[in-house]
Design an enzyme around this catalytic site. Structure first.
Site, mmCIF file in Angstrom:
data_model
loop_
_atom_site.group_PDB
_atom_site.id
_atom_site.type_symbol
_atom_site.label_atom_id
_atom_site.label_comp_id
_atom_site.label_asym_id
_atom_site.label_seq_id
_atom_site.Cartn_x
_atom_site.Cartn_y
_atom_site.Cartn_z
ATOM 1 N N HIS A 1 -18.648 5.661 -14.619
ATOM 2 C CA HIS A 1 -17.977 4.609 -15.387
ATOM 3 C C HIS A 1 -18.061 3.263 -14.649
ATOM 4 C CE1 HIS A 1 -14.632 3.211 -18.116
ATOM 5 N NE2 HIS A 1 -14.523 2.335 -17.123
ATOM 6 N N GLU A 2 -17.705 3.279 -13.381
ATOM 7 C CA GLU A 2 -17.681 2.026 -12.620
ATOM 8 C C GLU A 2 -19.078 1.456 -12.432
ATOM 9 O OE1 GLU A 2 -14.960 0.878 -12.572
ATOM 10 O OE2 GLU A 2 -13.618 2.589 -12.618
ATOM 11 N N GLY B 1 0.808 -1.210 0.000
ATOM 12 C CA GLY B 1 0.000 0.000 0.000
ATOM 13 C C GLY B 1 0.843 1.263 0.000
ATOM 14 N N PRO C 1 2.444 4.929 0.999
ATOM 15 C CA PRO C 1 3.008 5.368 2.276
ATOM 16 C C PRO C 1 1.921 5.973 3.164
ATOM 17 C CG PRO C 1 4.294 6.228 0.437
ATOM 18 C CD PRO C 1 3.089 5.573 -0.151
ATOM 19 N N GLY C 2 2.026 5.725 4.443
ATOM 20 C CA GLY C 2 1.116 6.374 5.385
ATOM 21 C C GLY C 2 -0.253 5.748 5.493
ATOM 22 N N THR C 3 -0.444 4.564 4.925
ATOM 23 C CA THR C 3 -1.755 3.929 5.008
ATOM 24 C C THR C 3 -1.886 3.055 6.248
ATOM 25 O OG1 THR C 3 -0.889 2.324 3.427
ATOM 26 C CG2 THR C 3 -2.427 3.944 2.588
ATOM 27 N N GLY C 4 -0.815 2.964 7.035
ATOM 28 C CA GLY C 4 -0.939 2.226 8.293
ATOM 29 C C GLY C 4 -0.319 0.842 8.277
ATOM 30 N N LYS C 5 0.600 0.592 7.356
ATOM 31 C CA LYS C 5 1.210 -0.743 7.274
ATOM 32 C C LYS C 5 2.028 -1.060 8.526
ATOM 33 C CE LYS C 5 3.160 0.257 3.302
ATOM 34 N NZ LYS C 5 2.544 1.586 3.119
ATOM 35 N N THR C 6 2.825 -0.082 8.968
ATOM 36 C CA THR C 6 3.624 -0.299 10.174
ATOM 37 C C THR C 6 2.714 -0.517 11.386
ATOM 38 O OG1 THR C 6 5.254 1.180 9.218
ATOM 39 C CG2 THR C 6 5.507 0.642 11.552
#
Ligand code: ADP
Ligand code: ZN
Length: 468
Positions: free
Chosen positions: A281-282, A59, A61-66
């Site tokens: 579109h989606e 993901g 940066p900064g999405t909360g992986k750590t």
């Protein structure tokens, strides 16, 4: 020297829990299994199941992986070792590899535990195919990591989590079975996720009671969790600067502008007009799919840019073992691919570049129908194309005359066109639903399959005329 000076071993008592990570429900669900395994490994051992040794958190940066990695350790109440990929390669020659060895030695002693490797791409990038200029240090480090991973059994209780933003840049050796063979996407938060993140972070500051978090979240479409944390802190600083005791709605709104101005340069944030286009579109795809099959077309549609790079649509979930497709099913699928563009035409009267992948997929299918599956009247069951070595990329070679090739090309066009027309018709007939669904998606940024069907099946507001 030689000792890993990692600031490792975070005590789990001060550890982060899943509840500290706002949103990211899918990632948490995915990781819950690891927590369960760390809690009761015997349950898994008894039946003979082994956990994946390595899991990639993918993901921006900064999405909360750590945070998520720490939360796994926190929930399971096990030690947490962490290191950053870039630290490894900044070492003196030979140090990277020994650091890895050291890290794993410590981890095995403390097992069960979590080892977290941030920015794994720094060591795990594809090895240079060129002869010169390879980074020896990095390669040695990577080799050591691979050796360590192969060196312990799946059931020793050491689970390695690694974070990356670019999984495609990783050396294939890393993602092979038995290594990092599981991926957990950690996506940018949608509207609801952003609101929750704001709530989590504003708990740490004093904020006026009438602050409208949803309003703030609405303004921050596309921003990461870290950026939200930043916004909240900015707002608190602003309040101090003005000599106030708490942050207000205005503080939050103004800081969002500051922070957004920063990230808008980095990430391409969708403009409002683009957001509408993507929403229509989606929904176009999904609505065409649903109307043809009379079933829920999707698990979830989102207009937040995904880690995969795609803008939103999750193509129909294939229902289990679907080895055979009928002619009708393929045609429906082609119609579904054209549904995105068709919706743009129906609503805006103009078209965008957003359909390039759809075009490719639809063409491929239409072509295969004629040249490989014998699904055209004209050519009956004659193979017009041969696939050279399916397993090595599958080069397709035409096995017919130039004249026949031209006929095939014409039929492909006809086929796609016919399905495109069908899709347009479906959307025009259901224009009200198209608008209602797109509006929902635009506002919420995410719509689940259930919500989709609920809106679709809801009766219109009274004013429809029964004609005998
Ligand atoms: P990553 O490892 O993906 O770059 P981090 O986990 O380091 O991101 O997140 C950085 C900071 O951003 C965290 O310390 C936290 O304050 C905030 N943050 C990011 N995602 C979330 C989230 N889902 N919920 C709450 N805070 C978050
Ligand atoms: Zn599309």
């Amino acid at each position: 020297m030689g000792k890993s000076n990692a600031k490792v071993y975070v005590k789990s008592s001060d550890g982060i829990k899943f509840s500290d990570v706002a949103g990211e429900d899918e990632a948490k669900e995915n990781l819950a299994e690891i927590v369960d395994y760390l809690h009761s490994p015997d349950k898994y051992k008894e039946i003979g199941a082994s956990m994946p040794k390595g899991i990639l958190l993918v993901g921006s940066p900064g999405t909360g992986k750590t945070m998520l990695a720490k939360a796994v350790a926190g929930e399971a109440n096990v030690p947490f070792f962490s290191m950053s990929g870039s630290e490894f390669v900044e070492m003196f020659v030979g140090m990277g590899a020994s650091k890895v060895r050291d890290l794993f030695r410590q981890a095995k002693e403390k097992a069960p535990c979590i080892v977290f490797i941030d920015e794994i791409d720094a060591i795990g990038q594809k090895r240079n195919s060129g002869k010169m200029g390879g980074n020896d240090e990095r390669e040695q480090t990577l080799n050591q990591l691979l050796t360590e991973m192969d060196g312990f059994e799946g059931n020793t209780g050491v689970i390695i989590l690694a974070a990356t933003n670019r999984p495609e840049s990783l050396d294939p050796a890393l993602t092979r079975p038995g290594r990092f063979d599981r991926r957990v996407p950690v996506e940018l938060p949608d509207l609801k996720g952003r609101e929750t993140i704001l709530k989590v972070h504003t708990k740490k500051i004093k904020v006026s009671e009438d602050a409208d978090f949803q309003q703030i979240a609405r303004m921050a479409s596309g921003a990461s969790g870290a950026e939200h944390a930043n916004v909240v802190n900015e707002a608190a600083l602003r309040a101090v600067r003005d000599g106030r005791k708490y942050a207000t709605q205005a503080d939050l709104e103004e800081s969002i502008e500051v922070v957004i101005a920063g990230y808008q340069k980095k990430n391409a944030i969708l403009t409002d007009k683009e957001k509408w286009t993507v929403a229509y579109h989606e929904i176009g795809h999904a609505l065409v799919a649903a109307k043809q099959t009379h079933s829920a077309p999707v698990q979830k549609i989102t207009i937040i840019p995904r880690t995969s790079g795609a803008l939103g649509y999750t193509m129909q979930v294939e229902d289990g073992n679907h080895y055979l497709m009928t002619k009708e099913e393929i045609e429906n699928k082609i119609a579904t691919y054209t549904g995105g563009r068709a919706a743009e035409e129906v609503i805006f009267g103009t078209i965008s570049t957003g359909a390039s992948n759809d075009i490719e997929q639809a063409t491929k299918l239409a072509r295969a129908m004629i040249t490989r599956y014998g699904m055209s009247e004209d050519f009956d069951m004659v193979a017009l194309e041969t696939v050279d070595n399916q397993y090595l990329g599958g080069d397709v070679a035409m096995a017919c005359s130039a004249e026949t090739q031209a006929r095939v090309a014409r039929q492909v066009v006809e086929l796609v066109k016919k399905q495109h027309e069908k899709a347009t018709e479906i959307l025009m007939e259901n224009r009200g639903k198209l608008e209602e669904l797109a509006k929902f998606l635009y506002e919420k940024e995410t719509i689940t399959g259930e919500e989709f069907m609920e809106i679709l099946e809801k009766q219109g507001m009274g004013c429809y005329i029964e004609n005998g």
